[in-house]
Write a protein that holds these residues in place. Structure first.
Motif, short mmCIF file in Angstrom:
data_model
loop_
_atom_site.label_atom_id
_atom_site.label_comp_id
_atom_site.label_asym_id
_atom_site.label_seq_id
_atom_site.Cartn_x
_atom_site.Cartn_y
_atom_site.Cartn_z
N ARG A 18 0.86 -1.18 0.00
CA ARG A 18 0.00 0.00 0.00
C ARG A 18 0.90 1.23 0.00
N VAL A 19 0.38 2.32 -0.49
CA VAL A 19 1.16 3.55 -0.59
C VAL A 19 0.64 4.55 0.44
N ASP A 20 1.56 5.14 1.18
CA ASP A 20 1.23 6.20 2.13
C ASP A 20 1.70 7.51 1.51
N THR A 21 0.76 8.39 1.19
CA THR A 21 1.11 9.66 0.56
C THR A 21 0.98 10.84 1.51
N SER A 22 0.94 10.57 2.80
CA SER A 22 0.74 11.66 3.77
C SER A 22 1.99 12.48 4.01
N GLY A 23 3.16 11.97 3.65
CA GLY A 23 4.41 12.69 3.87
C GLY A 23 4.85 13.46 2.65
N VAL A 24 6.10 13.89 2.68
CA VAL A 24 6.67 14.64 1.56
C VAL A 24 6.78 13.76 0.32
N SER A 25 7.22 12.51 0.51
CA SER A 25 7.35 11.55 -0.59
C SER A 25 6.45 10.35 -0.31
N PRO A 26 5.89 9.74 -1.34
CA PRO A 26 5.10 8.52 -1.11
C PRO A 26 6.02 7.38 -0.64
N ILE A 27 5.56 6.60 0.32
CA ILE A 27 6.32 5.45 0.80
C ILE A 27 5.43 4.21 0.81
N TYR A 28 6.06 3.05 0.68
CA TYR A 28 5.34 1.79 0.57
C TYR A 28 5.42 0.99 1.86
N PHE A 29 4.33 0.32 2.16
CA PHE A 29 4.25 -0.61 3.28
C PHE A 29 3.56 -1.87 2.77
N TYR A 69 24.88 1.53 8.98
CA TYR A 69 24.74 2.77 9.72
C TYR A 69 23.54 3.55 9.20
N GLY A 70 23.19 4.62 9.89
CA GLY A 70 22.22 5.58 9.41
C GLY A 70 20.76 5.16 9.48
N THR A 71 19.94 6.02 8.88
CA THR A 71 18.49 5.84 8.91
C THR A 71 17.88 6.19 7.56
N SER A 72 16.61 5.87 7.40
CA SER A 72 15.82 6.34 6.27
C SER A 72 15.05 7.55 6.74
N THR A 73 15.26 8.68 6.10
CA THR A 73 14.53 9.88 6.51
C THR A 73 13.05 9.79 6.14
N ASP A 74 12.73 9.13 5.02
CA ASP A 74 11.33 8.98 4.62
C ASP A 74 10.55 8.13 5.60
N TYR A 75 11.15 7.04 6.07
CA TYR A 75 10.47 6.11 6.97
C TYR A 75 10.73 6.40 8.45
N GLN A 76 11.67 7.29 8.73
CA GLN A 76 12.04 7.59 10.12
C GLN A 76 12.39 6.30 10.86
N MET A 77 13.26 5.50 10.23
CA MET A 77 13.61 4.19 10.77
C MET A 77 15.08 3.95 10.52
N GLY A 78 15.76 3.38 11.51
CA GLY A 78 17.18 3.08 11.37
C GLY A 78 17.43 1.59 11.28
N ILE A 79 18.70 1.25 11.26
CA ILE A 79 19.14 -0.14 11.23
C ILE A 79 18.77 -0.82 12.54
N ASP A 80 18.27 -2.03 12.47
CA ASP A 80 17.96 -2.83 13.66
C ASP A 80 19.20 -3.68 13.97
N GLU A 81 19.92 -3.30 15.02
CA GLU A 81 21.18 -3.97 15.36
C GLU A 81 20.97 -5.44 15.73
N ARG A 82 19.89 -5.73 16.45
CA ARG A 82 19.62 -7.13 16.83
C ARG A 82 19.42 -8.00 15.60
N TYR A 83 18.78 -7.45 14.61
CA TYR A 83 18.54 -8.15 13.36
C TYR A 83 19.86 -8.48 12.65
N LEU A 84 20.83 -7.58 12.75
CA LEU A 84 22.13 -7.82 12.11
C LEU A 84 22.81 -9.06 12.70
N GLU A 85 22.56 -9.35 13.96
CA GLU A 85 23.13 -10.56 14.58
C GLU A 85 22.62 -11.81 13.85
#
Length: 129
Positions: A58-69, A94-110
Motif C-alpha cells: 500500500r502507498v502512504d502519501t501523507s508525507g513529503v514523498s510517497p512510501i510503501y508498506f 549505519y544511518g536511517t531512512s529519513t522517509d520512513y524515520q527508521m534506522g538499522i535494527d542492530e539485533r537483526y544484524l546478529e
C-alpha cells in the motif's frame, strides 16, 4: 503456492556484487529474516521486494514523498532501514531512512551474521552518512 514454498526459494540476503555505498532494508517475513540493497530510495527496495515474496503493498502519501508498506504487516514486516558501505567481505551498517524515520535494527544484524558467516558485519549507531 504457499508462502512457505515461495520463501523456500528466495535468498535471505542478496549482497550487491560491487563494493560501494547502498541503501538497505531489513525485512522479517513470516518470522524469517531477509535483507535487500539498492542505490535508489528505500521505498524502491520495498516495492521491488514485494513481488519476489508475493506480497501486496500500500502507498502512504501523507508525507513529503510517497512510501510503501506491506498490506499484511503481521506477516510482512519492515524492521530496519539505513545504509551499508561494502568493501570486499566487510559490510558496515549505519544511518536511517529519513522517509520512513527508521534506522538499522542492530539485533537483526546478529541474525544476518549467522546467515552470512563469510561477511564481517559491523554497525555504527553514531554514523549518519
Amino acid at each position: 503456492m504457499s508462502l512457505d514454498a515461495v520463501l523456500e526459494n528466495i535468498p535471505h540476503v542478496k549482497w550487491p556484487e560491487q563494493d560501494g555505498k547502498y541503501k538497505v532494508v531489513q525485512f522479517l517475513i513470516d518470522g524469517r529474516p531477509y535483507m535487500r540493497f539498492g542505490e535508489k530510495k528505500h521505498t524502491s527496495i520495498v516495492a521491488n521486494f514485494a513481488p519476489e515474496i508475493r506480497a501486496e503493498i500500500r502507498v502512504d502519501t501523507s508525507g513529503v514523498s510517497p512510501i510503501y508498506f506491506f498490506m499484511d504487516e503481521n506477516i510482512y514486516k519492515i524492521v530496519g532501514m539505513g545504509w551499508c558501505q561494502l568493501r570486499g567481505e566487510i559490510a558496515d551498517f549505519y544511518g536511517t531512512s529519513t522517509d520512513y524515520q527508521m534506522g538499522i535494527d542492530e539485533r537483526y544484524l546478529e541474525t544476518i551474521k549467522q546467515i552470512s558467516p563469510d561477511r564481517a558485519i559491523f554497525y555504527d549507531p553514531d554514523r549518519i552518512r
